[in-house]
Design an enzyme around this catalytic site. Structure first.
Site, PDB file in Angstrom:
ATOM      1  N   GLN A  31       0.821  -1.206   0.000  1.00  0.00           N
ATOM      2  CA  GLN A  31       0.000   0.000   0.000  1.00  0.00           C
ATOM      3  C   GLN A  31       0.859   1.261   0.000  1.00  0.00           C
ATOM      4  O   GLN A  31       2.053   1.216   0.315  1.00  0.00           O
ATOM      5  CB  GLN A  31      -0.904   0.007   1.236  1.00  0.00           C
ATOM      6  CG  GLN A  31      -0.150  -0.113   2.544  1.00  0.00           C
ATOM      7  CD  GLN A  31      -0.982  -0.692   3.668  1.00  0.00           C
ATOM      8  OE1 GLN A  31      -2.194  -0.578   3.683  1.00  0.00           O
ATOM      9  NE2 GLN A  31      -0.326  -1.320   4.625  1.00  0.00           N
ATOM     10  N   HIS A  62      -8.321   2.843  19.733  1.00  0.00           N
ATOM     11  CA  HIS A  62      -7.426   1.808  20.255  1.00  0.00           C
ATOM     12  C   HIS A  62      -7.849   1.314  21.628  1.00  0.00           C
ATOM     13  O   HIS A  62      -7.755   0.108  21.912  1.00  0.00           O
ATOM     14  CB  HIS A  62      -5.991   2.346  20.282  1.00  0.00           C
ATOM     15  CG  HIS A  62      -5.416   2.556  18.922  1.00  0.00           C
ATOM     16  ND1 HIS A  62      -4.868   3.758  18.520  1.00  0.00           N
ATOM     17  CD2 HIS A  62      -5.322   1.733  17.848  1.00  0.00           C
ATOM     18  CE1 HIS A  62      -4.444   3.649  17.279  1.00  0.00           C
ATOM     19  NE2 HIS A  62      -4.723   2.444  16.844  1.00  0.00           N
ATOM     20  N   ASP A  86       0.636   0.428  13.330  1.00  0.00           N
ATOM     21  CA  ASP A  86       1.029   1.639  14.048  1.00  0.00           C
ATOM     22  C   ASP A  86       1.357   1.356  15.504  1.00  0.00           C
ATOM     23  O   ASP A  86       2.060   2.123  16.153  1.00  0.00           O
ATOM     24  CB  ASP A  86      -0.092   2.682  13.970  1.00  0.00           C
ATOM     25  CG  ASP A  86      -1.435   2.129  14.432  1.00  0.00           C
ATOM     26  OD1 ASP A  86      -1.685   2.104  15.650  1.00  0.00           O
ATOM     27  OD2 ASP A  86      -2.229   1.731  13.565  1.00  0.00           O
ATOM     28  N   ASP A 137       1.036 -12.781   7.280  1.00  0.00           N
ATOM     29  CA  ASP A 137      -0.424 -12.740   7.171  1.00  0.00           C
ATOM     30  C   ASP A 137      -1.034 -13.322   8.443  1.00  0.00           C
ATOM     31  O   ASP A 137      -0.707 -14.447   8.832  1.00  0.00           O
ATOM     32  CB  ASP A 137      -0.858 -13.555   5.946  1.00  0.00           C
ATOM     33  CG  ASP A 137      -2.335 -13.394   5.619  1.00  0.00           C
ATOM     34  OD1 ASP A 137      -3.138 -13.158   6.544  1.00  0.00           O
ATOM     35  OD2 ASP A 137      -2.691 -13.506   4.434  1.00  0.00           O
ATOM     36  N   GLY A 138      -1.915 -12.551   9.084  1.00  0.00           N
ATOM     37  CA  GLY A 138      -2.538 -13.009  10.311  1.00  0.00           C
ATOM     38  C   GLY A 138      -3.350 -14.271  10.125  1.00  0.00           C
ATOM     39  O   GLY A 138      -3.438 -15.114  11.039  1.00  0.00           O
ATOM     40  N   ASP A 155      -7.007  -5.651  14.109  1.00  0.00           N
ATOM     41  CA  ASP A 155      -7.004  -4.209  13.846  1.00  0.00           C
ATOM     42  C   ASP A 155      -6.558  -4.021  12.401  1.00  0.00           C
ATOM     43  O   ASP A 155      -5.412  -3.695  12.125  1.00  0.00           O
ATOM     44  CB  ASP A 155      -6.049  -3.515  14.815  1.00  0.00           C
ATOM     45  CG  ASP A 155      -6.000  -2.009  14.613  1.00  0.00           C
ATOM     46  OD1 ASP A 155      -6.779  -1.491  13.788  1.00  0.00           O
ATOM     47  OD2 ASP A 155      -5.166  -1.349  15.264  1.00  0.00           O
ATOM     48  N   THR A 157      -7.139  -2.742   8.171  1.00  0.00           N
ATOM     49  CA  THR A 157      -7.678  -1.645   7.371  1.00  0.00           C
ATOM     50  C   THR A 157      -9.106  -2.012   6.983  1.00  0.00           C
ATOM     51  O   THR A 157      -9.638  -3.035   7.421  1.00  0.00           O
ATOM     52  CB  THR A 157      -6.818  -1.448   6.109  1.00  0.00           C
ATOM     53  OG1 THR A 157      -6.725  -2.696   5.411  1.00  0.00           O
ATOM     54  CG2 THR A 157      -5.422  -0.983   6.477  1.00  0.00           C
ATOM     55  N   ASP A 158      -9.765  -1.191   6.167  1.00  0.00           N
ATOM     56  CA  ASP A 158     -11.121  -1.496   5.732  1.00  0.00           C
ATOM     57  C   ASP A 158     -11.179  -2.864   5.064  1.00  0.00           C
ATOM     58  O   ASP A 158     -10.171  -3.394   4.586  1.00  0.00           O
ATOM     59  CB  ASP A 158     -11.627  -0.426   4.752  1.00  0.00           C
ATOM     60  CG  ASP A 158     -11.969   0.879   5.456  1.00  0.00           C
ATOM     61  OD1 ASP A 158     -12.717   0.836   6.450  1.00  0.00           O
ATOM     62  OD2 ASP A 158     -11.482   1.940   5.008  1.00  0.00           O
TER      63      ASP A 158
END
Length: 278
Positions: A31, A62, A86, A137-138, A155, A157-158
């Site tokens: 990204q 958070h 983050d 990758d989770g 957590d 992204t969209d």
């Protein structure tokens, strides 16, 4: 002054932010990453032209993503945080002394490095000796664990692109299998204002893998739709109950907020029955 025209893939509106300074712009394998400064919100992390967090209000998101299940679980010793490069969610998890081991799974290593550089307060939990960082990758990570984890927090992204793998039947089954008998799981699930159908779909998909599923919300100024939802699941315990005493330092989350964040039962049932129209 330069302006950021946010390009949220789901929002029916477009947010526009003044940019007083462009601190970083780069592109990872996954990204585009930018760090901007805004006169009101301070530093902002932007991925693929969508705001992920701001210094001014990141704690709302958070704290609510992390502390609800961390207080509902009776003894969260082993925790997995998937995404959130983050570090904000991990920071909140590591406030809990009960945690003995935290796996921090972030597929994009560049987001971690950018956060360490420009958001050191958010990234502070990464240096905790209880944390093991895994750049992968989770969905693949949870497949490798069986009945070993107390809490899993997603957590992401969209729900688009590479993040889609974290919202499938297969992924939720893997989460259930990796959790211990009293394990709990929570993920973001978009806005109740703008993305009601997505919220319902996530709830229904989770319910195929977990006997207990619930929904709570929080107000978030910088996420499109503002009335943000968190979909939580458990293998046997109700999530609305707090089983551990509140005793950590927070800015928004409290015991009272915990209990009031969940949708009222009647409203929740109408939502799942698709009886609420807007």
């Amino acid at each position: 002054m330069i302006k950021l025209f946010e390009q949220d893939p789901y929002a029916p509106i477009q947010y526009v932010y003044e940019v007083s300074n462009l601190l970083y712009k780069g592109k990872s394998e996954f990204q585009e990453i930018m760090v901007l400064e805004n006169p009101f919100f301070g530093r902002m992390l932007v991925l693929d032209n969508v705001v992920q967090l701001t210094e001014k209000d990141e704690f709302f998101y958070h704290e609510m993503l992390a502390h609800v299940v961390m207080h509902s679980h009776p003894d969260p010793k082993t925790v997995v945080v998937i995404g959130g490069g983050d570090g904000g969610t991990l920071r909140e998890v590591m406030r809990h002394k009960a945690v003995e081991k935290a796996y921090f799974i972030e597929i994009d290593k560049e987001v971690i490095e950018v956060s360490k550089r420009f958001f050191p307060e958010l990234a502070s939990g990464m240096d905790d000796p209880r944390v093991e960082i895994k750049p992968m990758d989770g969905a693949d990570f949870v497949k490798s664990k069986k009945n070993e984890i107390d809490v899993v927090i997603v957590d992401s992204t969209d729900i688009v692109g590479f993040a889609k793998s974290l919202f499938t039947n297969e992924f939720f089954d893997s989460i259930s299998n990796c959790l211990r008998d009293d394990g709990m799981f929570v993920t973001l699930s978009e806005s109740l204002h703008f993305h009601k159908d997505i919220v319902i779909e996530v709830q229904e998909t989770m319910a195929r893998s977990f006997p207990v599923v619930d929904l709570y919300t929080a107000p978030l100024a910088t996420y499109a739709g503002n009335w943000w939802t968190f979909s939580a699941a458990s293998k046997k315990l109700g999530i609305r109950e707090m089983r551990r005493k509140f005793g950590i330092e927070t800015r928004y989350y409290t015991e009272e907020i915990h209990h009031n964040a969940f949708l009222p039962r009647g409203f929740y049932e109408k939502l799942l029955q698709r009886k609420l129209q807007w």
